[in-house]
Design an enzyme around this catalytic site. Sequence first.
Site, PDB file in Angstrom:
ATOM      1  N   SER A 273       6.411 -46.477  43.007  1.00 14.27           N
ATOM      2  CA  SER A 273       5.477 -47.540  43.362  1.00 14.27           C
ATOM      3  C   SER A 273       6.131 -48.561  44.293  1.00 14.27           C
ATOM      4  CB  SER A 273       4.954 -48.162  42.071  1.00 14.27           C
ATOM      5  OG  SER A 273       3.709 -48.713  42.308  1.00 14.27           O
ATOM      6  N   HIS A 414      -0.981 -43.002  38.008  1.00 14.07           N
ATOM      7  CA  HIS A 414       0.166 -43.694  38.602  1.00 14.07           C
ATOM      8  C   HIS A 414       1.268 -43.830  37.552  1.00 14.07           C
ATOM      9  CE1 HIS A 414       1.760 -46.513  41.569  1.00 14.07           C
ATOM     10  NE2 HIS A 414       1.986 -47.382  40.604  1.00 14.07           N
TER      11      HIS A 414
END
Length: 433
Positions: A273, A414
């Site tokens: 990320s 994610h």
Amino acid sequence: MLRDCPFQKLGLIGLIVSVVAMDSSAQPLVINYDEAKVPGYRLSDPLVMSDGRPVHSASAWYGLRRPEILDQMTAQMYGEAPGRPEKMHFSVVSDQTDALGGLARRKEVTIHLKRHETDQGVDLNVLLYLPAKAKEVSPVFLGFNFFGNHSISHDPEITLSDAWMRNDSTKGIREHRATSASRGSNADRWPVQMMLERGYGLATAYYGDIDPDFDDGWQNGVHPMFFRESQRAPEPHQWGSVAAWAWGLSRIMDYLVTDVQVDHDRVAVMGHSRLGKAALWAGANDARFAIVVSNNSGCGGAALSKRAYGETVRRINTSFPHWFCGHFGTYNEREALLPFDQHQLIALIAPRPVYIASAVEDRWADPKGEFLSGLHADPVYRLLGKRGISGLEMPELNRSVGNAIGYHVRDGRHNVLPFDWKCYMDFADRHLR
Ligand code: GTR
């Protein structure tokens, strides 16, 4: 190149919606998840100079085009970073040869970041696990963690971080400090045992040691250390936090090259990320990283900005005004004006192997845009004699593809999962051994 032909075919099937949100400028901020509404865009060709001259040789790439792209991305997006601080030095705080039940050698090293002897400086605390039984130097994965070194393993001997952290009761963080409940709270993202058994070491540090992740007006972290007298904030072309984290990864590399148990020619830098954005930028700037791994890095990382799918330039600059340099704000809702896009970030890493990983439910990070960055960097790899990634279509779920540019899109959200790590280690096995 236009997004039409042949890449238009690359459709991600799924629910297609547009979400309207607001930001501080009170203009509606449209978040697009509809492939049909991705604007037509033109990507600048990594093998054509800004003045139109084509790049036909490795020497023209290294001598002309690569510096041009690096300068543009530095000045317009991540910001210029300083060099290594003059009085930086390392202290080995602990070194235990039989950690984790005899599987690991565990070291804790503090990197004292200082410019002058008298500076208070900033301390960066590194945790290093190496395979205990290794007869020779070990290859290492290096990555920042989100919640302190103590969060990546249940090993009770890891020093509990006393740094500022975002409050998160599920991670045992109260009043901006880690408590003992935080130990091992992120261990599922760091399969240390699997790494050691496969012969890899792990070096990690808390990213907030370099720059706490909030917009504090540049008073904490490493930025003030480099201010001129009376300077209070970076200039619009100077580093934001992503560049500072990338710089911190290079400072850890400065230590790793001095560690006689580490194979410094085989260090893979990895990040998830926002830390994937930092890992990519570190890899672009520092050729000592033999492999670069981007896990769900999204906007400002591997995803093409000009697709404006999921998180956009305006949205990221609004939510995180400290991540990029001041000039990047110029491109809010004006992605078309960017003289580069993120495929060129991937190209800056060439010919070193780079792995881009997406998660299909992570539409905010634009999996297709992440794939396309790899695809459009491929001509640079080919020019330098490497096969990057072939196949114009996104692969089926959970299949790792590519050569020097690796890619997968896995099912789920994610996150960093054991499947991702397995792919990274298989990739490193192929390219480092
Ligand atoms: C989100 C941000 C993303 C990504 C993510 C993360 O809020 O919009 O760009 O970096 O955070 O780092 O977890």
